[in-house]
Design a protein around this motif. Structure first.
Motif, PDB file in Angstrom:
ATOM      1  N   MET A 125      47.254  48.759  23.483  1.00  0.00           N
ATOM      2  CA  MET A 125      48.405  47.932  23.752  1.00  0.00           C
ATOM      3  C   MET A 125      47.962  46.796  24.675  1.00  0.00           C
ATOM      4  N   PRO A 126      48.174  45.545  24.271  1.00  0.00           N
ATOM      5  CA  PRO A 126      47.763  44.407  25.096  1.00  0.00           C
ATOM      6  C   PRO A 126      48.584  44.331  26.386  1.00  0.00           C
ATOM      7  N   VAL A 127      47.925  43.881  27.421  1.00  0.00           N
ATOM      8  CA  VAL A 127      48.569  43.744  28.721  1.00  0.00           C
ATOM      9  C   VAL A 127      48.531  42.276  29.104  1.00  0.00           C
ATOM     10  N   ASP A 128      49.675  41.738  29.452  1.00  0.00           N
ATOM     11  CA  ASP A 128      49.738  40.352  29.898  1.00  0.00           C
ATOM     12  C   ASP A 128      49.702  40.324  31.416  1.00  0.00           C
ATOM     13  N   LEU A 129      48.680  39.671  31.948  1.00  0.00           N
ATOM     14  CA  LEU A 129      48.537  39.529  33.393  1.00  0.00           C
ATOM     15  C   LEU A 129      48.551  38.055  33.737  1.00  0.00           C
ATOM     16  N   THR A 130      49.097  37.741  34.892  1.00  0.00           N
ATOM     17  CA  THR A 130      48.981  36.383  35.401  1.00  0.00           C
ATOM     18  C   THR A 130      47.563  36.217  35.941  1.00  0.00           C
ATOM     19  N   PRO A 131      47.111  34.984  36.112  1.00  0.00           N
ATOM     20  CA  PRO A 131      45.781  34.810  36.711  1.00  0.00           C
ATOM     21  C   PRO A 131      45.656  35.508  38.062  1.00  0.00           C
ATOM     22  N   SER A 132      46.681  35.468  38.860  1.00  0.00           N
ATOM     23  CA  SER A 132      46.647  36.121  40.167  1.00  0.00           C
ATOM     24  C   SER A 132      46.522  37.635  40.017  1.00  0.00           C
ATOM     25  N   GLN A 133      47.233  38.219  39.068  1.00  0.00           N
ATOM     26  CA  GLN A 133      47.139  39.654  38.828  1.00  0.00           C
ATOM     27  C   GLN A 133      45.753  40.032  38.307  1.00  0.00           C
ATOM     28  N   ALA A 134      45.208  39.218  37.408  1.00  0.00           N
ATOM     29  CA  ALA A 134      43.884  39.483  36.862  1.00  0.00           C
ATOM     30  C   ALA A 134      42.830  39.432  37.960  1.00  0.00           C
ATOM     31  N   LEU A 135      42.937  38.452  38.843  1.00  0.00           N
ATOM     32  CA  LEU A 135      42.000  38.361  39.967  1.00  0.00           C
ATOM     33  C   LEU A 135      42.177  39.532  40.930  1.00  0.00           C
ATOM     34  N   GLY A 136      43.409  39.932  41.159  1.00  0.00           N
ATOM     35  CA  GLY A 136      43.675  41.095  42.008  1.00  0.00           C
ATOM     36  C   GLY A 136      43.066  42.354  41.416  1.00  0.00           C
ATOM     37  N   LEU A 137      43.182  42.508  40.096  1.00  0.00           N
ATOM     38  CA  LEU A 137      42.579  43.647  39.408  1.00  0.00           C
ATOM     39  C   LEU A 137      41.063  43.621  39.573  1.00  0.00           C
ATOM     40  N   TRP A 138      40.449  42.468  39.335  1.00  0.00           N
ATOM     41  CA  TRP A 138      39.000  42.328  39.477  1.00  0.00           C
ATOM     42  C   TRP A 138      38.570  42.637  40.916  1.00  0.00           C
ATOM     43  N   HIS A 139      39.323  42.151  41.881  1.00  0.00           N
ATOM     44  CA  HIS A 139      39.013  42.398  43.291  1.00  0.00           C
ATOM     45  C   HIS A 139      39.046  43.891  43.597  1.00  0.00           C
ATOM     46  N   GLU A 140      40.101  44.561  43.170  1.00  0.00           N
ATOM     47  CA  GLU A 140      40.230  45.997  43.423  1.00  0.00           C
ATOM     48  C   GLU A 140      39.108  46.788  42.759  1.00  0.00           C
ATOM     49  N   VAL A 141      38.811  46.454  41.526  1.00  0.00           N
ATOM     50  CA  VAL A 141      37.783  47.179  40.776  1.00  0.00           C
ATOM     51  C   VAL A 141      36.407  46.980  41.403  1.00  0.00           C
ATOM     52  N   THR A 142      36.050  45.733  41.700  1.00  0.00           N
ATOM     53  CA  THR A 142      34.718  45.494  42.254  1.00  0.00           C
ATOM     54  C   THR A 142      34.587  46.086  43.652  1.00  0.00           C
ATOM     55  N   SER A 143      35.629  46.007  44.450  1.00  0.00           N
ATOM     56  CA  SER A 143      35.582  46.610  45.783  1.00  0.00           C
ATOM     57  C   SER A 143      35.402  48.118  45.693  1.00  0.00           C
ATOM     58  N   GLN A 144      36.152  48.738  44.800  1.00  0.00           N
ATOM     59  CA  GLN A 144      36.063  50.186  44.648  1.00  0.00           C
ATOM     60  C   GLN A 144      34.696  50.593  44.102  1.00  0.00           C
ATOM     61  N   GLN A 145      34.152  49.822  43.165  1.00  0.00           N
ATOM     62  CA  GLN A 145      32.833  50.141  42.610  1.00  0.00           C
ATOM     63  C   GLN A 145      31.766  50.086  43.697  1.00  0.00           C
ATOM     64  N   VAL A 146      31.808  49.071  44.543  1.00  0.00           N
ATOM     65  CA  VAL A 146      30.826  48.943  45.620  1.00  0.00           C
ATOM     66  C   VAL A 146      30.971  50.104  46.604  1.00  0.00           C
ATOM     67  N   GLN A 147      32.207  50.470  46.930  1.00  0.00           N
ATOM     68  CA  GLN A 147      32.431  51.573  47.868  1.00  0.00           C
ATOM     69  C   GLN A 147      31.946  52.895  47.288  1.00  0.00           C
ATOM     70  N   GLN A 148      32.188  53.126  46.011  1.00  0.00           N
ATOM     71  CA  GLN A 148      31.834  54.406  45.401  1.00  0.00           C
ATOM     72  C   GLN A 148      30.358  54.500  45.054  1.00  0.00           C
ATOM     73  N   ASP A 149      29.752  53.387  44.683  1.00  0.00           N
ATOM     74  CA  ASP A 149      28.391  53.435  44.156  1.00  0.00           C
ATOM     75  C   ASP A 149      27.356  52.960  45.159  1.00  0.00           C
ATOM     76  N   GLY A 150      27.691  51.981  45.968  1.00  0.00           N
ATOM     77  CA  GLY A 150      26.740  51.469  46.949  1.00  0.00           C
ATOM     78  C   GLY A 150      25.842  50.365  46.430  1.00  0.00           C
ATOM     79  N   ARG A 151      25.736  50.224  45.118  1.00  0.00           N
ATOM     80  CA  ARG A 151      24.922  49.150  44.543  1.00  0.00           C
ATOM     81  C   ARG A 151      25.862  47.993  44.235  1.00  0.00           C
TER      82      ARG A 151
END
Length: 116
Positions: free
Chosen positions: A1-27
């Motif tokens: 199912m496609p999800v419509d995000l605003t640019p701000s929401q998409a950037l917020g998603l990217w920010h959350e994901v990359t921050s969490q990946q760095v915290q969990q993985d360390g690389r």
């Protein structure tokens, strides 16, 4: 199912994901390193330094430096092409596949949370 995000929401998603990946993985990979890793794992092989440089529009030394770091992190390996010794073949690793699988899982989870 496609999800419509605003640019701000998409950037917020990217920010959350990359921050969490760095915290969990360390690389923490650079954007260029992540683009190279995704190219290697999402596009069928073979992958060469020359081909990656052409695809990303950068020089071979730029790719080599990125691969040095990614190799040290266990995300990729390199070997000389037996048929053409001038070429360096980049290969996937299990650790690299797991890194991207976890990243994909985070994107799915955070995307669902954001659209709920």
């Amino acid at each position: 199912m496609p999800v419509d995000l605003t640019p701000s929401q998409a950037l917020g998603l990217w920010h959350e994901v990359t921050s969490q990946q760095v915290q969990q993985d360390g690389r923490d990979l650079t954007l260029r390193q992540l683009a190279i890793l995704l190219e290697i794992y999402l596009v069928p092989p073979p992958h060469t330094v020359r081909g990656l440089a052409s695809k990303l529009g950068v020089t071979k030394p730029v790719i080599t430096r990125a691969l040095d770091t990614m190799g040290d992190l266990g995300l990729v390996t390199r070997m000389r092409d037996d048929r053409d010794r001038r070429n360096v073949i980049i290969k996937r690793t299990v650790d690299g596949a797991l890194y991207l699988e976890r990243l994909g899982d985070l994107i799915i989870a955070r995307g669902r949370a954001q659209t709920a």
